[in-house]
Design a protein around this motif. Sequence first.
Motif, short mmCIF file in Angstrom:
data_model
loop_
_atom_site.label_atom_id
_atom_site.label_comp_id
_atom_site.label_asym_id
_atom_site.label_seq_id
_atom_site.Cartn_x
_atom_site.Cartn_y
_atom_site.Cartn_z
N PHE A 12 37.76 30.67 51.96
CA PHE A 12 38.14 29.44 51.26
C PHE A 12 39.40 29.63 50.46
N ARG A 13 39.53 30.79 49.79
CA ARG A 13 40.71 31.04 48.96
C ARG A 13 41.98 31.03 49.78
N SER A 14 41.90 31.46 51.05
CA SER A 14 43.11 31.60 51.84
C SER A 14 43.33 30.47 52.83
N LEU A 15 42.46 29.46 52.79
CA LEU A 15 42.64 28.32 53.69
C LEU A 15 43.93 27.57 53.39
N VAL A 16 44.53 27.07 54.39
CA VAL A 16 45.68 26.20 54.19
C VAL A 16 45.20 24.94 53.49
N VAL A 17 45.88 24.57 52.42
CA VAL A 17 45.49 23.39 51.67
C VAL A 17 45.79 22.14 52.50
N ALA A 18 44.85 21.21 52.49
CA ALA A 18 44.98 20.04 53.37
C ALA A 18 46.02 19.05 52.88
N SER A 19 46.28 19.07 51.60
CA SER A 19 47.25 18.13 51.06
C SER A 19 48.15 18.82 50.08
N CYS A 20 49.25 18.23 49.77
CA CYS A 20 50.18 18.81 48.83
C CYS A 20 50.98 17.69 48.19
N THR A 21 51.76 18.04 47.21
CA THR A 21 52.52 17.03 46.50
C THR A 21 53.67 16.52 47.34
N LEU A 22 54.20 15.38 46.94
CA LEU A 22 55.32 14.80 47.67
C LEU A 22 56.50 15.74 47.69
N ALA A 23 56.71 16.47 46.60
CA ALA A 23 57.83 17.41 46.54
C ALA A 23 57.70 18.48 47.60
N ALA A 24 56.46 18.96 47.81
CA ALA A 24 56.26 20.01 48.80
C ALA A 24 56.48 19.49 50.21
N LEU A 25 56.27 18.19 50.41
CA LEU A 25 56.45 17.63 51.73
C LEU A 25 57.92 17.49 52.11
N LEU A 26 58.78 17.43 51.12
CA LEU A 26 60.19 17.22 51.40
C LEU A 26 60.87 18.52 51.78
N PRO A 27 61.73 18.52 52.79
CA PRO A 27 62.46 19.74 53.15
C PRO A 27 63.47 20.11 52.08
N PRO A 28 63.85 21.38 52.01
CA PRO A 28 64.87 21.78 51.04
C PRO A 28 66.15 21.00 51.27
N ILE A 29 66.87 20.78 50.20
CA ILE A 29 68.09 19.98 50.30
C ILE A 29 69.31 20.88 50.38
N GLY A 30 70.43 20.27 50.68
CA GLY A 30 71.70 20.98 50.68
C GLY A 30 71.80 21.96 51.83
N ASP A 31 72.29 23.18 51.50
CA ASP A 31 72.55 24.20 52.52
C ASP A 31 71.43 25.23 52.62
N ALA A 32 70.21 24.85 52.20
CA ALA A 32 69.12 25.83 52.19
C ALA A 32 68.85 26.40 53.57
N TRP A 33 69.10 25.59 54.64
CA TRP A 33 68.82 26.06 55.98
C TRP A 33 70.02 26.79 56.59
N ALA A 34 71.15 26.83 55.88
CA ALA A 34 72.35 27.41 56.47
C ALA A 34 72.18 28.88 56.81
N ALA A 35 71.40 29.58 56.02
CA ALA A 35 71.19 31.01 56.25
C ALA A 35 69.76 31.23 56.71
N SER A 36 69.54 31.18 58.02
CA SER A 36 68.21 31.46 58.55
C SER A 36 67.88 32.93 58.33
N VAL A 37 66.62 33.25 58.42
CA VAL A 37 66.15 34.60 58.08
C VAL A 37 66.13 35.48 59.33
N GLN A 38 66.71 36.68 59.20
CA GLN A 38 66.70 37.65 60.29
C GLN A 38 65.34 38.35 60.31
N ALA A 39 64.68 38.31 61.44
CA ALA A 39 63.37 38.97 61.57
C ALA A 39 63.54 40.47 61.72
N LYS A 40 62.50 41.20 61.35
CA LYS A 40 62.37 42.62 61.65
C LYS A 40 61.31 42.79 62.73
N ARG A 41 61.39 43.86 63.46
CA ARG A 41 60.41 44.09 64.52
C ARG A 41 59.03 44.37 63.95
#
Length: 449
Positions: A10-39
Amino acid sequence: MPVQAFCRFFRSLVVASCTLAALLPPIGDAWAASVQAKRDSDFLNSIGVNSAICQRGEILDKTIECVRYLGVRWIRSGIEGNPPLDKLIYLHQQTGVRYSWGLGSGGTDIKKLLITGEQLAKAGALLAFEGPNEPNNWGITYQGQEGGRNLSWLPVAKLQRDLYQAVKKDPLLKHYPVWSISENGAETDNVGLQFLTIPPGANTLMPAGTRYADFANVHNYIYHPNAPGLADNKTWNAADPTSACKVDGLYVEYGLTWAHHYPGYTESQLLSLPRVTTETGALIGGAITEEVHALNLLSMYLDQFKRGWSYTAVYLLRDRVDETGNQRFGFYRPDYTPRKAAVYLHNLTTILADQGVLHDPGRLAYAIPNEPATVHDMLLQKSNGTFDLVVWDEQIEGTSLVSVQFEKTVPTAKIYDPTVGTNPIQTLTNVRNLPLTLSDHPVIIEISH
């Protein structure tokens, strides 16, 4: 489902709902630098243990069973005690585990180390060479001179220098890394062991240019007199390479030595210094329950890799039965029954298991806005292209609500909790915003394209 397992589920379940702020994608250039994965495989390869394998009361068949179950990839060993190489090679053949091969406590026989190391190398079982173990506790006699402990450390320095030169001159072994001694911060005189290679102007007793190692080697146990109790970010802080670390970490061995404060690398240099941990762990007792021990070791492996440690070995695979004071460090009890730490690590390595080869890890655009100080994340990728986003929290009380947000909709996301099992606890489709409730352990988000 048992009550305890249900509560953790239960503690680790994905929460079914969230605030409106959490639903909104980051603004500005937040996506400009995608994350490099490690193996995934690089992280898994970093996971090691200390073990006597088939000596000191340990049984080879049981060691094979334990290594397979845990998913560990390397064992710290060496010539101390003359371990039977045929049995070590057999363990490698059965599990794929490799060895850091060291002189041990008080050992100085470089020739023997290389001869035995060559046999391991030919069998594909060698990982690296390691200098003497904790000369502050076990002195050495080298070339007729005593050193270490409260004596001069020049014999220790010469031994490590000669070990490095011998390995690099050997046609078969020269490509294997050499790890430094452990507890070099205890040096009594400034012989320069706080450097991998002594730089010009260091004013050390050994000359500038002396090469000791390819990797720094530290014993950063999680609990220390300077940081004795339970605390948020316990293992994250123990893995810190800077002076912010309060345990016996990289800074007091290679930045400013803890015994006599000889200067080494700057804090900015420490951030990129090649480094390994050949001993860490936690002693079960008092506030350190088996559950806390298990959670500590789980987050510790993640923290170490995230913060730049190439290899990390936990002390200990199985509790010692031939000495006092070291009876409750192990993944396994003396009768080889697994502790919770063994179960949780098995689940983690099973979830992340990857037998293929990933040549070029990809990138993923995601963000965790307003990520709390105790929450950490690491993007891994399997050879089939699947991403494993590990998100973990290190707070001893309460929970953190975070939202993992993706630039593009993710077709499928499976959520795993290694404290529950190896099967996904939830499968979601068409995910753009993924709220999580975190507390004291990791969850893995498996993202398929």
